[in-house]
Design a protein around this motif. Structure first.
Motif, mmCIF file in Angstrom:
data_model
loop_
_atom_site.group_PDB
_atom_site.id
_atom_site.type_symbol
_atom_site.label_atom_id
_atom_site.label_comp_id
_atom_site.label_asym_id
_atom_site.label_seq_id
_atom_site.Cartn_x
_atom_site.Cartn_y
_atom_site.Cartn_z
ATOM 1 N N TYR A 61 -11.310 -18.116 -21.474
ATOM 2 C CA TYR A 61 -10.146 -17.522 -22.137
ATOM 3 C C TYR A 61 -10.505 -16.963 -23.513
ATOM 4 O O TYR A 61 -9.944 -15.949 -23.943
ATOM 5 N N HIS A 65 -10.123 -13.016 -24.626
ATOM 6 C CA HIS A 65 -9.456 -12.608 -25.863
ATOM 7 C C HIS A 65 -10.373 -11.724 -26.714
ATOM 8 O O HIS A 65 -9.935 -10.683 -27.234
ATOM 9 N N THR A 68 -10.689 -8.307 -25.235
ATOM 10 C CA THR A 68 -9.476 -7.516 -25.458
ATOM 11 C C THR A 68 -9.492 -6.888 -26.845
ATOM 12 O O THR A 68 -9.143 -5.703 -27.020
#
Length: 346
Positions: A61, A65, A68
């Motif tokens: 995760y 992130h 992104t």
């Protein structure tokens, strides 16, 4: 208000999907880590496997992130970045098994570091790879949709130009006849009504049954025969098409046929000929057209100005509707003009 609720529902659905996927993936990841720990003889392997699973998904995760944030400044995701992430994951996996056989016995802290660093790297790179690959796929799909929408709008524009182009040519012809042979005007107007009805209402579809298109072509030929009378020597061999399954782009062949009649009519010869053939052969529509004309006697600039629009329109529509599925050859010789066209069946 409804938009905000919709956005919240969408986010809740997305979160639920991620939770289910994480739970489903956690089981094989746990057993994979536990098997590896057993292989290297680690103590408390079950507790370490649980910790490793938690760390792994935490890194996934975090990697998502970070990717992104990085991709926000990129117009597109470079393929070498995706390949680099996949390569890093593969190298770290190989290193974990190599290091299991070659450890620093006197430096347990370094051994621990050399286990956890590639493991963390695998998690980060996996998260980044999944996110960037998904974003890359979405960008490609979006680009494909944009191109398709552009092509579709361009196609509609091209089709909308067909009826005015045909009407312009036909009205010019009627004007000439109204001066010299006005008795032919009433039956020609009836034929023109049928032609325009098809070109306005039926030809708005992307593809139409070939039999309807051939009916339109026959009406147009009748229209021209009324105009040209005994001067025209016409040979046609058009295959009868019964069912609606065989389809074709509308108003595609008529441009060639219009030009054939126009070029033949504009010669000074007492007789002009047009030969036309259409066959269904295998998985293709074969169209052949040959007409008489006098290239040297015609004003090339005039022909280019009034005929070039239709041919350019057809070539563009063929590229949009039959990409890699058509074959067009035009031979403009001194006394004959020949068109050979092959279309894949739709």
């Amino acid at each position: 208000m409804s938009i905000k609720i919709s956005d919240k529902n969408r986010e809740a659905t997305k979160t639920g999907i991620y939770t289910v996927l994480t739970a489903a993936t956690a089981v094989p990841v746990y057993f994979g880590i536990d098997t590896y720990l057993n292989t290297i003889g680690a103590q408390h392997d079950e507790a370490l496997a649980v910790a490793g699973t938690i760390v792994f998904f935490g890194c996934v995760y975090i990697g998502r992130h970070l990717s992104t944030i990085w991709s926000a400044r990129q117009r597109e995701i470079p393929k070498n970045v995706l390949n680099g992430l996949a390569g890093a994951i593969a190298v770290c996996f190989v290193w974990l098994f190599i290091h299991a056989d070659f450890q620093f016995r006197t430096f347990p802290g370094i051994n621990l570091l050399l286990y956890w660093m590639p493991f963390v790297t695998i998690g980060l790179c996996t998260g980044a790879l999944i996110k960037l690959f998904r974003m890359s796929t979405q960008k490609e799909l979006e680009a494909a949709r944009t191109q398709a929408a552009h092509s579709q709008s361009e196609l509609f524009l091209l089709q909308s130009q067909l009826s005015p182009h045909f009407l312009f040519n036909t009205l010019n012809n009627l004007y000439g006849l109204s001066i010299s042979q006005h008795e032919k005007i009433p039956p020609l107007i009836l034929k023109l009504s049928d032609l325009l009805r098809y070109s306005v209402y039926e030809a708005s579809e992307t593809y139409v049954p070939l039999r309807d298109e051939l009916t339109y072509i026959r009406n147009y030929i009748d229209f021209e025969q009324l105009r040209m009378g005994d001067r025209l020597e016409l040979q046609t061999d058009i295959e009868q098409v019964g069912g609606p399954d065989i389809r074709i782009a509308p108003m595609l062949l008529i441009v060639f046929i219009e030009n054939a009649f126009k070029h033949s009519r504009n010669t000074i010869d007492s007789k002009v000929f047009i030969e036309m053939r259409l066959k269904i052969w295998g998985n293709s529509i074969l169209f052949y057209l040959r007409n008489s004309h006098n290239r040297s006697a015609q004003n090339d600039q005039h022909v280019e100005k009034h005929s070039g629009f239709g041919l350019a329109n057809v070539r563009k529509r063929l590229q949009l509707l039959y990409p890699g599925q058509h074959y067009l050859v035009i031979d403009n010789e001194e006394n004959t003009y020949t068109v050979n066209l092959r279309l894949n069946l739709r």
